[in-house]
Scaffold this active site. Sequence first.
Site, short mmCIF file in Angstrom:
data_model
loop_
_atom_site.label_atom_id
_atom_site.label_comp_id
_atom_site.label_asym_id
_atom_site.label_seq_id
_atom_site.Cartn_x
_atom_site.Cartn_y
_atom_site.Cartn_z
N THR A 174 102.30 83.77 160.92
CA THR A 174 102.90 83.61 162.24
C THR A 174 101.77 83.28 163.20
O THR A 174 100.63 83.70 162.98
CB THR A 174 103.57 84.90 162.72
OG1 THR A 174 102.56 85.90 162.86
CG2 THR A 174 104.62 85.37 161.76
N GLU A 231 109.25 85.11 159.94
CA GLU A 231 109.56 86.35 159.21
C GLU A 231 110.95 86.32 158.58
O GLU A 231 111.30 87.21 157.83
CB GLU A 231 109.49 87.54 160.18
CG GLU A 231 108.07 87.95 160.56
CD GLU A 231 107.55 87.23 161.79
OE1 GLU A 231 108.03 86.12 162.09
OE2 GLU A 231 106.64 87.78 162.45
N LYS A 275 110.79 90.88 184.92
CA LYS A 275 111.42 92.12 185.38
C LYS A 275 111.38 92.16 186.89
O LYS A 275 110.34 92.37 187.49
CB LYS A 275 110.70 93.33 184.77
CG LYS A 275 110.84 93.32 183.26
CD LYS A 275 110.07 94.43 182.59
CE LYS A 275 110.04 94.21 181.10
NZ LYS A 275 109.09 93.15 180.64
N TRP A 324 116.55 92.11 184.65
CA TRP A 324 115.81 91.12 183.89
C TRP A 324 116.27 89.71 184.21
O TRP A 324 117.47 89.45 184.29
CB TRP A 324 115.99 91.36 182.38
CG TRP A 324 115.24 92.56 181.89
CD1 TRP A 324 114.56 93.47 182.65
CD2 TRP A 324 115.10 92.97 180.53
NE1 TRP A 324 114.01 94.43 181.84
CE2 TRP A 324 114.33 94.15 180.55
CE3 TRP A 324 115.55 92.46 179.32
CZ2 TRP A 324 113.99 94.83 179.38
CZ3 TRP A 324 115.21 93.13 178.16
CH2 TRP A 324 114.43 94.30 178.18
P1 ADP Z 1 105.58 81.44 165.80
O1 ADP Z 1 104.62 81.51 164.69
O2 ADP Z 1 105.31 80.42 166.84
O3 ADP Z 1 105.98 82.78 166.35
P2 ADP Z 1 108.22 81.20 164.79
O4 ADP Z 1 108.89 79.92 164.48
O5 ADP Z 1 108.26 82.25 163.78
O6 ADP Z 1 106.79 80.79 165.11
O7 ADP Z 1 108.76 81.75 166.16
C1 ADP Z 1 109.91 82.51 166.23
C2 ADP Z 1 110.32 82.73 167.64
O8 ADP Z 1 110.66 81.50 168.27
C3 ADP Z 1 111.57 83.55 167.79
O9 ADP Z 1 111.30 84.92 167.69
C4 ADP Z 1 112.06 83.15 169.17
O10 ADP Z 1 111.38 83.83 170.19
C5 ADP Z 1 111.67 81.70 169.24
N1 ADP Z 1 112.82 80.85 168.93
C6 ADP Z 1 113.13 80.27 167.77
N2 ADP Z 1 114.25 79.54 167.88
C7 ADP Z 1 114.68 79.68 169.16
C8 ADP Z 1 115.79 79.17 169.89
N3 ADP Z 1 116.69 78.37 169.36
N4 ADP Z 1 115.90 79.55 171.17
C9 ADP Z 1 115.00 80.36 171.75
N5 ADP Z 1 113.94 80.86 171.11
C10 ADP Z 1 113.77 80.52 169.83
#
Ligand code: ADP
Length: 542
Positions: A185, A330, A439, A444
């Site tokens: 990640t 994850e 916040k 929020w």
């Molecule tokens: P990174 O390594 O950049 O964290 P990930 O692809 O695992 O890569 O990131 C996951 C996160 O991306 C999610 O927890 C969420 O916050 C955001 N995310 C993924 N898809 C969406 C979506 N369609 N809308 C909003 N946020 C998203």
Amino acid sequence: MHGLMQDWRLVVPKVLDHAARNHGEREMVTRSIEGPIRRTTLAELHSRSRRVAKALVNMGVKSGDRVATMAWNTDRHMETWYGVMGCGAVCHTVNPRLFPEQLVYIMNHAEDCVLFVDTTFVPVIEGIQDKIPTVKTIIVMTDEANMPNTSLTNAVVYEEWIKGADDDFAWADVDENDAAGLCYTSGTTGNPKGVLYSHRSNVLHGLVANQADVIGLSAQDAVLPVVPMFHANAWALTFAAPMAGAKLVMPGAKMDGESIFELLDTEKVSSTAAVPTVWLMLLQYLEANNKELPYLNKVVIGGSACPQVMIEKFENNYGVEVIHAWGMTEMSPMGTLCTLKPGMEEFSAEQRIKQKLKQGRAPFSVEIKITDDDDKELPHDGEAFGHLLVRGPAVVKEYFKGEGGDPLDADDWFDTGDVATIDELGYMQITDRAKDVIKSGGEWISSIDLENAAVGHPQVQEAAVIGIVHPKWDERPLLIVVKAEGEDPSKEEILRFLEDKIAKWWMPDDVVFTDEIPHTATGKIQKLALREQFKDYKLPTA
Ligand code: ADP
């Protein structure tokens, strides 16, 4: 009493065996890194993957060893992907957009022993070669004619290397719970953490992807995974496409609007998937050049929230169904997808778009729930928002080498770090990442909703919203805007545009214009960097 059915292991090489046996003639098309379009078949993919596997074993790679790739989506990357997993090793897809220090960290953490690299990234590896001592061999994914001059001391040419092995190779005899893939990640805070996929989780996730209300590929489809294989398994398409016998179209290094359009058009692509920034470039190209998308049926958009204008343009102007999706590394990565339920076809345009802006519902194999700060489950009413928790057979149990401790609660729920609502019909909508939510006066404000509304302004190219410290309200939103090319909107115009789109108290306290908004290696707005950049910023309302 045990059931009396076969113990047919869910392992990755079986996907390719199936593809070769039943869809061997099916094409795989690649825009090669060298330039020309290259055409192979699923049968050739099967054969060449076994050669990769055999050559790796001949080199001494053993079961469980980590083998890294730093490569675009190509046929060679697919061969390597299946070859590595097929010899029992673990395919560690490295995101080349990471900074050199991050690359060094994850390759050392993973203890990669071999690295497959596209010619594009050879200079990057030259720069860090002496800092990645576990990597004994570097295989440059090209042929002799296109091999760059390099200072790499342990580099070999892929096409020469693969000549040393034939395809007479029996896939490694692995357990379905053995590791198959590794992806870090991006770790906006702290060090990147490794997610170690198993053969079973990959196979199950590929099957999930092929449910009709997920991506649902069939043998009739031609699929273009623009989302990179290093971004969480190209969202399972690397497994789902060969399972279905779909034609694979691999974009190589070129993700600009014109190059993607050319592949969509000439290869008659029916399904595709990528993050919003890619589609922004495509839509701009289509509009500027008066192009149509006659073959494309579905576009899966995720990784960041899909803006309303993007859904409207794809669906209304080009007749392409948008599937808004949410997930994370994850989760292998798919968590929810927004496909409609019966009755929704009767929706007004306004209701429909409201629904489609949600990140969707969980397919079979994914469980989701939202909780408050005291771990109490919140109602599915589309209003209450809380921490989004997930569970399932393709969800992480523990990070590689135990990094970050135990990420699950007592009932195996994994906290995604996102804040969300879930409505009565099970549709989840992300409010924000927990750390990005603003916040204000005990309530929020969703930065995602504000950004989404702002990019609807025709003179806005990109928008980001962060919370700025405020003496009375704790935090108030600051809107940061990149103007569309050749446009010069005023602050007041943008705020006026937002008036009927957001709650009054959500209105940003200020707008600043900038030339560029920083992005993470997976294309997300880098809120941490923005917060740092604007840490001394004083709001006019403060
Ligand atoms: P990174 O390594 O950049 O964290 P990930 O692809 O695992 O890569 O990131 C996951 C996160 O991306 C999610 O927890 C969420 O916050 C955001 N995310 C993924 N898809 C969406 C979506 N369609 N809308 C909003 N946020 C998203």
